[in-house]
Enzyme design. Structure first.
Site, PDB file in Angstrom:
ATOM      1  N   HIS A   1       0.850  -1.189   0.000  1.00  0.00           N
ATOM      2  CA  HIS A   1       0.000   0.000   0.000  1.00  0.00           C
ATOM      3  C   HIS A   1       0.884   1.237   0.000  1.00  0.00           C
ATOM      4  O   HIS A   1       1.840   1.318   0.781  1.00  0.00           O
ATOM      5  CB  HIS A   1      -0.903   0.018   1.243  1.00  0.00           C
ATOM      6  CG  HIS A   1      -1.657   1.303   1.412  1.00  0.00           C
ATOM      7  ND1 HIS A   1      -2.784   1.613   0.679  1.00  0.00           N
ATOM      8  CD2 HIS A   1      -1.434   2.365   2.231  1.00  0.00           C
ATOM      9  CE1 HIS A   1      -3.227   2.807   1.032  1.00  0.00           C
ATOM     10  NE2 HIS A   1      -2.438   3.290   1.980  1.00  0.00           N
TER      11      HIS A   1
ATOM     12  N   SER B   1       0.646   5.591  -0.053  1.00  0.00           N
ATOM     13  CA  SER B   1      -0.238   6.735   0.096  1.00  0.00           C
ATOM     14  C   SER B   1       0.566   7.955   0.500  1.00  0.00           C
ATOM     15  O   SER B   1       1.599   7.848   1.173  1.00  0.00           O
ATOM     16  CB  SER B   1      -1.313   6.447   1.155  1.00  0.00           C
ATOM     17  OG  SER B   1      -2.057   7.616   1.460  1.00  0.00           O
TER      18      SER B   1
END
Length: 257
Positions: free
Chosen positions: A224, A226
């Site tokens: 992930h 971000s």
């Protein structure tokens, strides 16, 4: 590259017990010296061996055939070198693939490159973030400097090993990279962007040959990434990554589709 050391020096313990049983006269034997895990202590032990008996400090083997006379002592230079295990490779050390690397849970290790770039220049910085999705276009970034500092830190750690009997390790990795407008004193030198990238990886040890390359591992990762921002500047993605790693001589090849 750091040398690997056993978790507990069993060889040294056995050598000490044998030395106590034989007596002080034979406390410094080749076996005892060979079992010392520290290089400096092992060399000092060999030096004491040579000093106590001149060039002959090793007693004759107990299982040698009887000759009716005392066997001639061996010179230290004639003794065989201590048995050395096969040296570990960078790939095996990075993912703790060899037996000597096992059992090191929650040990912090390097992962992706760690660096600081004091001067990072963007020829045409994007001053207008845009997305075709409704409400996702950000405001213009007035006064954005093309010159900044960029740095990255990263680490990984093994959370569990041998999940399926004698194979299968679970790793956690983390990467963080930042763009810092350090030269923009007019706008209080803000951080323009910071990206956070946690990753969970399942690693399966392998040992096979493919076109002259030795396959050492297969892994499946959930990644992930971000920037940690709110809308409309929020940006993130999730990836599933399959990897295979190979080595040959001094070369390492990793495929991560």
């Amino acid at each position: 590259m750091a040398r690997r050391k056993p978790n507990f020096p069993w060889g040294l313990a056995v050598a000490l017990v044998v030395g106590l049983a034989i007596g002080p006269a034979h406390a410094h034997t080749l076996t005892a010296c060979r079992a010392l895990p520290d290089d400096t202590e092992r060399l000092a032990c060999y030096d004491r061996l040579a000093g106590e008996g001149g060039a002959a400090a090793v007693a004759p083997s107990a299982d040698s055939p009887a000759t009716g006379r005392e066997a001639a002592p061996l010179a230290l230079a004639d003794l065989p070198e201590p048995d050395a295990s096969t040296p570990s490779t960078p790939l095996a050390e990075a993912w703790e693939l060899d037996p000597g690397e096992r059992g090191r849970i929650l040990r912090i290790r390097s992962y992706k490159p760690v660096y600081v770039l004091p001067y990072f220049h963007s020829r045409r910085p994007n001053v207008q973030p845009y997305s075709p999705a409704p409400g996702r276009t950000g405001p213009p970034l007035d006064g954005l400097s093309a010159n900044e500092v960029k740095f990255q830190m990263s680490f990984k750690s093994k959370l569990a090993e041998d999940i399926f009997g004698d194979n299968g390790d679970l790793w956690f990795g983390y990467i963080q990279s930042s763009h810092w407008q350090a030269y923009d004193g007019d706008h209080s030198r803000p951080f323009r962007e910071t990206n956070y990238e946690p990753e969970a990886m399942f690693v399966w040890r392998t040992d096979y040959n493919l076109l002259g390359w030795r396959g050492r591992l297969l892994s499946l990762a959930i990644n992930h990434q971000s920037n940690g921002r709110s809308q409309p500047l929020s940006r993130s993605w999730n990836r599933v990554i399959l990897a295979a790693a190979f080595e040959r001589d001094d070369w390492t090849l990793t495929l991560r589709p």
